[in-house]
Design an enzyme around this catalytic site. Sequence first.
Site, PDB file in Angstrom:
ATOM      1  N   ARG A 164     -54.726 -60.600 -48.701  1.00 39.52           N
ATOM      2  CA  ARG A 164     -53.357 -60.649 -48.166  1.00 39.52           C
ATOM      3  C   ARG A 164     -53.463 -61.174 -46.729  1.00 39.52           C
ATOM      4  O   ARG A 164     -54.283 -60.706 -45.950  1.00 39.52           O
ATOM      5  CB  ARG A 164     -52.735 -59.255 -48.149  1.00 39.52           C
ATOM      6  CG  ARG A 164     -51.386 -59.234 -47.441  1.00 39.52           C
ATOM      7  CD  ARG A 164     -51.031 -57.843 -46.930  1.00 39.52           C
ATOM      8  NE  ARG A 164     -50.694 -56.911 -47.967  1.00 39.52           N
ATOM      9  CZ  ARG A 164     -50.745 -55.588 -47.801  1.00 39.52           C
ATOM     10  NH1 ARG A 164     -51.173 -55.071 -46.668  1.00 39.52           N
ATOM     11  NH2 ARG A 164     -50.410 -54.778 -48.781  1.00 39.52           N
TER      12      ARG A 164
ATOM     13  N   ARG B 226     -43.002 -48.874 -35.667  1.00 34.48           N
ATOM     14  CA  ARG B 226     -43.559 -50.240 -35.706  1.00 34.48           C
ATOM     15  C   ARG B 226     -42.489 -51.235 -36.152  1.00 34.48           C
ATOM     16  O   ARG B 226     -42.341 -52.305 -35.595  1.00 34.48           O
ATOM     17  CB  ARG B 226     -44.742 -50.275 -36.696  1.00 34.48           C
ATOM     18  CG  ARG B 226     -46.018 -50.789 -36.074  1.00 34.48           C
ATOM     19  CD  ARG B 226     -47.178 -50.577 -37.018  1.00 34.48           C
ATOM     20  NE  ARG B 226     -47.939 -49.402 -36.620  1.00 34.48           N
ATOM     21  CZ  ARG B 226     -48.665 -48.659 -37.433  1.00 34.48           C
ATOM     22  NH1 ARG B 226     -48.733 -48.931 -38.711  1.00 34.48           N
ATOM     23  NH2 ARG B 226     -49.329 -47.634 -36.973  1.00 34.48           N
TER      24      ARG B 226
ATOM     25  N   GLN C  10     -55.702 -60.756 -40.575  1.00 35.54           N
ATOM     26  CA  GLN C  10     -54.601 -60.900 -39.614  1.00 35.54           C
ATOM     27  C   GLN C  10     -54.755 -62.211 -38.851  1.00 35.54           C
ATOM     28  O   GLN C  10     -55.791 -62.458 -38.225  1.00 35.54           O
ATOM     29  CB  GLN C  10     -54.637 -59.729 -38.625  1.00 35.54           C
ATOM     30  CG  GLN C  10     -54.458 -58.362 -39.284  1.00 35.54           C
ATOM     31  CD  GLN C  10     -55.160 -57.253 -38.530  1.00 35.54           C
ATOM     32  OE1 GLN C  10     -56.278 -57.434 -38.049  1.00 35.54           O
ATOM     33  NE2 GLN C  10     -54.529 -56.097 -38.439  1.00 35.54           N
TER      34      GLN C  10
ATOM     35  N   THR D 165     -45.281 -62.110 -45.314  1.00 31.87           N
ATOM     36  CA  THR D 165     -44.535 -62.463 -44.101  1.00 31.87           C
ATOM     37  C   THR D 165     -43.051 -62.539 -44.411  1.00 31.87           C
ATOM     38  O   THR D 165     -42.668 -62.765 -45.567  1.00 31.87           O
ATOM     39  CB  THR D 165     -45.008 -63.816 -43.521  1.00 31.87           C
ATOM     40  OG1 THR D 165     -44.301 -64.095 -42.319  1.00 31.87           O
ATOM     41  CG2 THR D 165     -44.806 -64.973 -44.491  1.00 31.87           C
TER      42      THR D 165
ATOM     43  N   ASP E 186     -55.373 -51.999 -46.446  1.00 25.60           N
ATOM     44  CA  ASP E 186     -54.680 -52.624 -45.307  1.00 25.60           C
ATOM     45  C   ASP E 186     -55.694 -52.899 -44.201  1.00 25.60           C
ATOM     46  O   ASP E 186     -56.785 -52.322 -44.188  1.00 25.60           O
ATOM     47  CB  ASP E 186     -53.621 -51.668 -44.735  1.00 25.60           C
ATOM     48  CG  ASP E 186     -52.407 -51.532 -45.639  1.00 25.60           C
ATOM     49  OD1 ASP E 186     -52.194 -52.405 -46.494  1.00 25.60           O
ATOM     50  OD2 ASP E 186     -51.671 -50.543 -45.475  1.00 25.60           O
TER      51      ASP E 186
HETATM   52  P1  FDA Z   1     -42.462 -62.697 -37.504  1.00 23.81           P
HETATM   53  O1  FDA Z   1     -42.718 -61.460 -36.705  1.00 23.81           O
HETATM   54  O2  FDA Z   1     -42.670 -64.014 -36.858  1.00 23.81           O
HETATM   55  O3  FDA Z   1     -41.017 -62.602 -38.081  1.00 23.81           O
HETATM   56  C1  FDA Z   1     -40.433 -63.660 -38.822  1.00 23.81           C
HETATM   57  C2  FDA Z   1     -38.999 -63.282 -39.101  1.00 23.81           C
HETATM   58  O4  FDA Z   1     -39.003 -62.152 -39.986  1.00 23.81           O
HETATM   59  C3  FDA Z   1     -38.218 -62.824 -37.883  1.00 23.81           C
HETATM   60  O5  FDA Z   1     -37.605 -63.881 -37.243  1.00 23.81           O
HETATM   61  C4  FDA Z   1     -37.215 -61.870 -38.479  1.00 23.81           C
HETATM   62  O6  FDA Z   1     -36.139 -62.604 -39.006  1.00 23.81           O
HETATM   63  C5  FDA Z   1     -37.977 -61.247 -39.629  1.00 23.81           C
HETATM   64  N1  FDA Z   1     -38.590 -59.944 -39.263  1.00 23.81           N
HETATM   65  C6  FDA Z   1     -39.868 -59.714 -38.925  1.00 23.81           C
HETATM   66  N2  FDA Z   1     -40.083 -58.413 -38.694  1.00 23.81           N
HETATM   67  C7  FDA Z   1     -38.905 -57.805 -38.903  1.00 23.81           C
HETATM   68  C8  FDA Z   1     -38.451 -56.463 -38.833  1.00 23.81           C
HETATM   69  N3  FDA Z   1     -39.262 -55.447 -38.511  1.00 23.81           N
HETATM   70  N4  FDA Z   1     -37.160 -56.211 -39.113  1.00 23.81           N
HETATM   71  C9  FDA Z   1     -36.312 -57.199 -39.444  1.00 23.81           C
HETATM   72  N5  FDA Z   1     -36.672 -58.493 -39.532  1.00 23.81           N
HETATM   73  C10 FDA Z   1     -37.952 -58.791 -39.265  1.00 23.81           C
HETATM   74  N6  FDA Z   1     -50.022 -55.912 -40.402  1.00 23.81           N
HETATM   75  C11 FDA Z   1     -51.287 -55.507 -40.168  1.00 23.81           C
HETATM   76  O7  FDA Z   1     -51.755 -55.581 -39.023  1.00 23.81           O
HETATM   77  N7  FDA Z   1     -52.060 -55.017 -41.192  1.00 23.81           N
HETATM   78  C12 FDA Z   1     -51.595 -54.957 -42.476  1.00 23.81           C
HETATM   79  O8  FDA Z   1     -52.335 -54.521 -43.373  1.00 23.81           O
HETATM   80  C13 FDA Z   1     -50.271 -55.383 -42.725  1.00 23.81           C
HETATM   81  N8  FDA Z   1     -49.741 -55.343 -43.991  1.00 23.81           N
HETATM   82  C14 FDA Z   1     -48.518 -55.933 -44.232  1.00 23.81           C
HETATM   83  C15 FDA Z   1     -48.042 -56.039 -45.533  1.00 23.81           C
HETATM   84  C16 FDA Z   1     -46.860 -56.712 -45.787  1.00 23.81           C
HETATM   85  C17 FDA Z   1     -46.361 -56.823 -47.192  1.00 23.81           C
HETATM   86  C18 FDA Z   1     -46.132 -57.319 -44.707  1.00 23.81           C
HETATM   87  C19 FDA Z   1     -44.902 -58.111 -44.963  1.00 23.81           C
HETATM   88  C20 FDA Z   1     -46.581 -57.175 -43.422  1.00 23.81           C
HETATM   89  C21 FDA Z   1     -47.758 -56.470 -43.166  1.00 23.81           C
HETATM   90  N9  FDA Z   1     -48.215 -56.323 -41.864  1.00 23.81           N
HETATM   91  C22 FDA Z   1     -49.495 -55.862 -41.654  1.00 23.81           C
HETATM   92  C23 FDA Z   1     -47.310 -56.567 -40.717  1.00 23.81           C
HETATM   93  C24 FDA Z   1     -47.479 -57.965 -40.165  1.00 23.81           C
HETATM   94  O9  FDA Z   1     -48.698 -58.069 -39.484  1.00 23.81           O
HETATM   95  C25 FDA Z   1     -46.332 -58.292 -39.177  1.00 23.81           C
HETATM   96  O10 FDA Z   1     -46.337 -57.376 -38.121  1.00 23.81           O
HETATM   97  C26 FDA Z   1     -44.957 -58.276 -39.803  1.00 23.81           C
HETATM   98  O11 FDA Z   1     -44.979 -58.799 -41.093  1.00 23.81           O
HETATM   99  C27 FDA Z   1     -43.965 -59.112 -38.963  1.00 23.81           C
HETATM  100  O12 FDA Z   1     -44.380 -60.441 -38.915  1.00 23.81           O
HETATM  101  P2  FDA Z   1     -43.774 -61.620 -39.837  1.00 23.81           P
HETATM  102  O13 FDA Z   1     -44.898 -62.207 -40.610  1.00 23.81           O
HETATM  103  O14 FDA Z   1     -42.688 -61.118 -40.674  1.00 23.81           O
HETATM  104  O15 FDA Z   1     -43.359 -62.737 -38.812  1.00 23.81           O
END
Ligand code: FDA
Length: 297
Positions: free
Chosen positions: A173, A278, A152, A215, A123
Site C-alpha cells: 500500500r 490525525r 510512505q 490516497t 500499517d
Molecule cells: P493529501 O493530504 O494531499 O490530500 C488530498 C486531498 O484529499 C485533499 O485536498 C482533501 O480534499 C482530501 N483529504 C485529505 N485528507 C483529508 C481529511 N482528513 N479529511 C478530508 N479530506 C481530506 N499513513 C501512514 O503514515 N501510514 C499508514 O499505514 C497509512 N495508512 C493509510 C491507509 C489508507 C487507506 C489511507 C487513505 C491513508 C493512510 N495513511 C497512512 C494516511 C496518509 O499517509 C495521509 O496522511 C492521508 O491519506 C492524507 O493524504 P492524501 O493522500 O489523502 O493526500
Amino acid sequence: MAAADSALVRRAVTRYGMRLGARRFVAGEDSSQFLPVAKAANAQGFSVAATILGESVRDRCETGAVATEYCRLLRAFADDGIDANVAFKLTHVGLEIDPELAFENASTIAAAAEQTGNTVRMDMEQSRFVVPTLAIYRRLRERYVGVGFVLQSYLYRSRSDLDALLPLAPNVRIVKGAYLESPDVARPNKRDVDENYVELAELALSHDGYTAIATHDARIVDHVMEFAARRGMPKRGRFEFQMLYGIAAPLARRALERGYRVRLSLPYGENWFPYLMRRLAERPANVAFFLRGAFMR
Ligand code: FDA
C-alpha cells in the site's frame, strides 16, 4: 490553552466525541458496532480494511488480546461473508516491547488470515519503525502469501525499500505519510511528496504483486487510472484504491462506478481519540464537521 484545560477538553471529547461526530470517521467502539457498518459499506460495493484502533501498547497481555480480536474478526468475516481484510499497527501488538513479541502476534493474525482465505496488512508508523516493520514483513512473507505492508512517499528511503522488496511480488500500500518527521528523513515539501507518490505507484504497478493506491488525491487517482489503462491492466486484480472511511466519499464512489475495486479503511475501537485528531489535523474543515455533529442530533 493551559495544560489542565487541554486535559479537560481531551477528557470531554473522549467521553462524548463518538456521539458528537467521531462516527463519521470511526465505525463504533466494538465489533458489534463495526460489523453492520462494514456490511453497509459492502452493500454499496466497497471492500473494507478493518483496523482496531490502538498503538504503542506496553502491556504484553494487551498485545495478545489485540491479536486474538483480529483473529475473531477474520473468522466473523468468513462466517458472515463480509468482504473485508485487516490492517494493524505493529506497535499495537508489541513492537515497542519486543520485536519478537510483535512478530509472534503478527504471525498469529497472518495464520488466521490464511486459514480464512483472507489477507492482512501491517500499517507503517513513525520512521523509526520502518526497519523492524519491513524485517517482520520479510519473515512473514516466507510463510504467508497474503501479507502486505505500507510505504510512505514522504520518506526518502521508500524508493530503495520498494526496490529491495519488489522481487517478492509484494502486496504494497502506498501512502503519503501521516506522522511529523524530521526533514532529515522525510521530504518537507508537499509537491515532492506527491511526485514521489506517483513514482512509487508507477514502479509498483509495473512489477508483479498487488498495489493499493491509498490516497484521497483526485489527481493521483486519475493519473493511476490512466497509467493502468495505458498499460492494458485490468481494472481489478492487480491494484485497488483505498480511502479512509468518511473522507472523500464522492471520489471513492466515482472510482467504484468506473469499475475499480475501492477499499474503505474502517477503524473501530475505544482508542479512537488519536486517530480522530490525525484526521482533524489533516483538514481543519473536519473540525467544523465534527463539531456540527454536536448540534445536528
Ligand atoms: P493529501 O493530504 O494531499 O490530500 C488530498 C486531498 O484529499 C485533499 O485536498 C482533501 O480534499 C482530501 N483529504 C485529505 N485528507 C483529508 C481529511 N482528513 N479529511 C478530508 N479530506 C481530506 N499513513 C501512514 O503514515 N501510514 C499508514 O499505514 C497509512 N495508512 C493509510 C491507509 C489508507 C487507506 C489511507 C487513505 C491513508 C493512510 N495513511 C497512512 C494516511 C496518509 O499517509 C495521509 O496522511 C492521508 O491519506 C492524507 O493524504 P492524501 O493522500 O489523502 O493526500
